[in-house]
Enzyme design. Sequence first.
Site, PDB file in Angstrom:
ATOM      1  N   SER A 108       0.812  -1.212   0.000  1.00  0.00           N
ATOM      2  CA  SER A 108       0.000   0.000   0.000  1.00  0.00           C
ATOM      3  C   SER A 108       0.851   1.270   0.000  1.00  0.00           C
ATOM      4  O   SER A 108       1.934   1.314   0.584  1.00  0.00           O
ATOM      5  CB  SER A 108      -0.916   0.009   1.223  1.00  0.00           C
ATOM      6  OG  SER A 108      -0.179  -0.188   2.389  1.00  0.00           O
ATOM      7  N   GLN A 110       1.628   4.625   1.498  1.00  0.00           N
ATOM      8  CA  GLN A 110       1.478   4.927   2.920  1.00  0.00           C
ATOM      9  C   GLN A 110       2.417   6.036   3.357  1.00  0.00           C
ATOM     10  O   GLN A 110       3.308   6.452   2.612  1.00  0.00           O
ATOM     11  CB  GLN A 110       1.793   3.671   3.738  1.00  0.00           C
ATOM     12  CG  GLN A 110       3.142   3.055   3.394  1.00  0.00           C
ATOM     13  CD  GLN A 110       3.368   1.719   4.096  1.00  0.00           C
ATOM     14  OE1 GLN A 110       4.238   1.623   4.946  1.00  0.00           O
ATOM     15  NE2 GLN A 110       2.590   0.721   3.758  1.00  0.00           N
ATOM     16  N   HIS A 112       4.165   7.477   7.373  1.00  0.00           N
ATOM     17  CA  HIS A 112       4.246   7.213   8.809  1.00  0.00           C
ATOM     18  C   HIS A 112       4.346   8.532   9.553  1.00  0.00           C
ATOM     19  O   HIS A 112       5.076   9.427   9.130  1.00  0.00           O
ATOM     20  CB  HIS A 112       5.446   6.317   9.108  1.00  0.00           C
ATOM     21  CG  HIS A 112       5.457   5.071   8.294  1.00  0.00           C
ATOM     22  ND1 HIS A 112       4.534   4.076   8.478  1.00  0.00           N
ATOM     23  CD2 HIS A 112       6.223   4.688   7.262  1.00  0.00           C
ATOM     24  CE1 HIS A 112       4.749   3.111   7.599  1.00  0.00           C
ATOM     25  NE2 HIS A 112       5.769   3.462   6.844  1.00  0.00           N
ATOM     26  N   LYS A 135       7.967   6.008  12.846  1.00  0.00           N
ATOM     27  CA  LYS A 135       8.409   4.802  12.157  1.00  0.00           C
ATOM     28  C   LYS A 135       9.210   5.150  10.905  1.00  0.00           C
ATOM     29  O   LYS A 135       8.770   4.877   9.787  1.00  0.00           O
ATOM     30  CB  LYS A 135       7.192   3.950  11.784  1.00  0.00           C
ATOM     31  CG  LYS A 135       7.560   2.527  11.376  1.00  0.00           C
ATOM     32  CD  LYS A 135       6.378   1.851  10.705  1.00  0.00           C
ATOM     33  CE  LYS A 135       6.712   0.425  10.302  1.00  0.00           C
ATOM     34  NZ  LYS A 135       5.876  -0.041   9.200  1.00  0.00           N
ATOM     35  N   GLU A 137      11.833   4.547   8.056  1.00  0.00           N
ATOM     36  CA  GLU A 137      12.214   3.291   7.406  1.00  0.00           C
ATOM     37  C   GLU A 137      13.308   3.562   6.392  1.00  0.00           C
ATOM     38  O   GLU A 137      13.406   4.662   5.852  1.00  0.00           O
ATOM     39  CB  GLU A 137      11.027   2.685   6.644  1.00  0.00           C
ATOM     40  CG  GLU A 137       9.860   2.312   7.504  1.00  0.00           C
ATOM     41  CD  GLU A 137       8.634   1.901   6.705  1.00  0.00           C
ATOM     42  OE1 GLU A 137       7.917   1.022   7.183  1.00  0.00           O
ATOM     43  OE2 GLU A 137       8.390   2.474   5.623  1.00  0.00           O
ATOM     44  N   HIS A 276       4.952   6.938   0.372  1.00  0.00           N
ATOM     45  CA  HIS A 276       5.817   5.951  -0.284  1.00  0.00           C
ATOM     46  C   HIS A 276       5.095   4.627  -0.470  1.00  0.00           C
ATOM     47  O   HIS A 276       4.068   4.361   0.156  1.00  0.00           O
ATOM     48  CB  HIS A 276       7.105   5.740   0.514  1.00  0.00           C
ATOM     49  CG  HIS A 276       6.867   5.190   1.894  1.00  0.00           C
ATOM     50  ND1 HIS A 276       6.569   5.999   2.965  1.00  0.00           N
ATOM     51  CD2 HIS A 276       6.860   3.927   2.374  1.00  0.00           C
ATOM     52  CE1 HIS A 276       6.398   5.255   4.046  1.00  0.00           C
ATOM     53  NE2 HIS A 276       6.550   3.981   3.722  1.00  0.00           N
ATOM     54  N   ARG A 295      -2.539   4.843   5.480  1.00  0.00           N
ATOM     55  CA  ARG A 295      -2.546   4.325   4.110  1.00  0.00           C
ATOM     56  C   ARG A 295      -3.296   5.238   3.149  1.00  0.00           C
ATOM     57  O   ARG A 295      -4.263   5.896   3.521  1.00  0.00           O
ATOM     58  CB  ARG A 295      -3.144   2.925   4.080  1.00  0.00           C
ATOM     59  CG  ARG A 295      -2.271   1.931   4.801  1.00  0.00           C
ATOM     60  CD  ARG A 295      -2.806   0.511   4.763  1.00  0.00           C
ATOM     61  NE  ARG A 295      -1.840  -0.374   5.429  1.00  0.00           N
ATOM     62  CZ  ARG A 295      -1.802  -0.563   6.744  1.00  0.00           C
ATOM     63  NH1 ARG A 295      -2.667   0.035   7.515  1.00  0.00           N
ATOM     64  NH2 ARG A 295      -0.882  -1.349   7.270  1.00  0.00           N
ATOM     65  N   LYS A 301      -6.980  -2.380   3.006  1.00  0.00           N
ATOM     66  CA  LYS A 301      -7.082  -1.997   4.423  1.00  0.00           C
ATOM     67  C   LYS A 301      -7.694  -0.609   4.600  1.00  0.00           C
ATOM     68  O   LYS A 301      -7.902   0.127   3.649  1.00  0.00           O
ATOM     69  CB  LYS A 301      -5.688  -2.023   5.063  1.00  0.00           C
ATOM     70  CG  LYS A 301      -5.112  -3.430   5.182  1.00  0.00           C
ATOM     71  CD  LYS A 301      -3.817  -3.376   5.958  1.00  0.00           C
ATOM     72  CE  LYS A 301      -3.121  -4.733   6.000  1.00  0.00           C
ATOM     73  NZ  LYS A 301      -1.749  -4.615   6.453  1.00  0.00           N
TER      74      LYS A 301
HETATM   75 ZN    ZN Z   1       6.315   2.407   5.142  1.00  0.00          ZN
END
Ligand code: ZN
Length: 423
Positions: A108, A110, A112, A135, A137, A276, A295, A301
């Site tokens: 998906s 998304q 954060h 979060k 990444e 991203h 998302r 979802k």
């Molecule tokens: Zn991510």
Amino acid sequence: MAELRVFPLACVVQNYAWGKLGRDSEVAKLLASSDPMVQIEEDKAYAELWMGAHPKGDAVILDNRIPQKTLGQWIADNPACLGAKVKDAFQGQLPFLFKVLSVNTALSIQAHPNKELAEKLHAQYPEHYPDANHKPEMAIALTPFEGLCGFRPVEEIVAFLQNVSEFRALIGSVAAEQLERSVGDDPRGVSAALRVCFTRMMKTEKKVFVDQLNMLVKRISREAAEGKDTSPSCGELLLRLHSQYPGDIGCFAIYFLNLMKLQPGECMFLGANEPHAYLNGDCIECMACSDNTVRAGLTPKFIDVLTLCEMLNYTPAPSSSKLLAPTQSRTDPHVYLYDPPIPDFAVMKIELPASNKLYLISAIDSASILLVVQGTATGTSTAAVSEMALHRGSVLFISANESVSLHMSSGEGMLLFRACCLL
Ligand code: ZN
């Protein structure tokens, strides 16, 4: 007897539906070479290998003197293993989760939240935002890897608005013209116009965007059949995503977001509020310990449109600005460090040529997790009582301030990745 502070881990595989199947998956290949007892099923998706102490996938310690204990349990009993600074800064928890991902179909789109927003969302909607942590990444390609990241330069988005009438129809001419006029404007004007355009797309009624998407898919398919160049509409990618997620608003997001194509060793960093998605390929991933994801599409979802449109970083920038270049260590030419602008984690890539017979994995003031991607060696450490046979797929936990000697015999060189926390 020496105290056990370096040990191999049996890591958790996640069989999410978007993962690569069977032996196409790097996750499956690493798993099969790490444990010859494992049978790889060719029609099963091997999406993620989790190397860490996350409660949803806590690694098991492979040492018969610590029977069936997980890494998370062991760290709780031995928090000094984290290193003094890490232990204090992260309340006795391993601050990162290290992963291998094998992506077959898109994950998906998304973003954060940053720490401040994560705290707010978690307090308001704990059912959707399970913790109060940020979060960040980072993805390092193992094979050619494709993803979407950050808003494209505004000139590119404007070109899509002009070439893809179905996309323009969602945004509406007022917002589209506002963005077109903003080109060359001050950055705040551009971001404001971009926010209006993206929000309009995300708030389009489902029936309207599904109709436009179907028209677009038909048109591109026809143009492709006629041998026309569909790249001005990102034709190949649009058709691919639509075949994976028919009728999903995320298909249109490719006209807003940078398409990233990473070669092995190249890395992208996904900071707070950066939209991203991973599309295809195998990568090493490291992230802060959190499950907070907002998302935007390409998913069955829950999509929180309001939060998403509010939070995003609407600064347009070229794809090259999303790459994180590694730096070669000054003290050890075999080590390249990927050090993102957050405290929670960093990753080292260690490449050893076949001529190396002996190599010392140096002690650092942080617990670390080491993955062998290629090569074989015998590992010894004063903090591991017995020798450790290391080969492709082996994963080691190394406590802070412990080193490991690698005795290499095969003459093929080694490729290792090591996640740690550099405060
Ligand atoms: Zn991510």
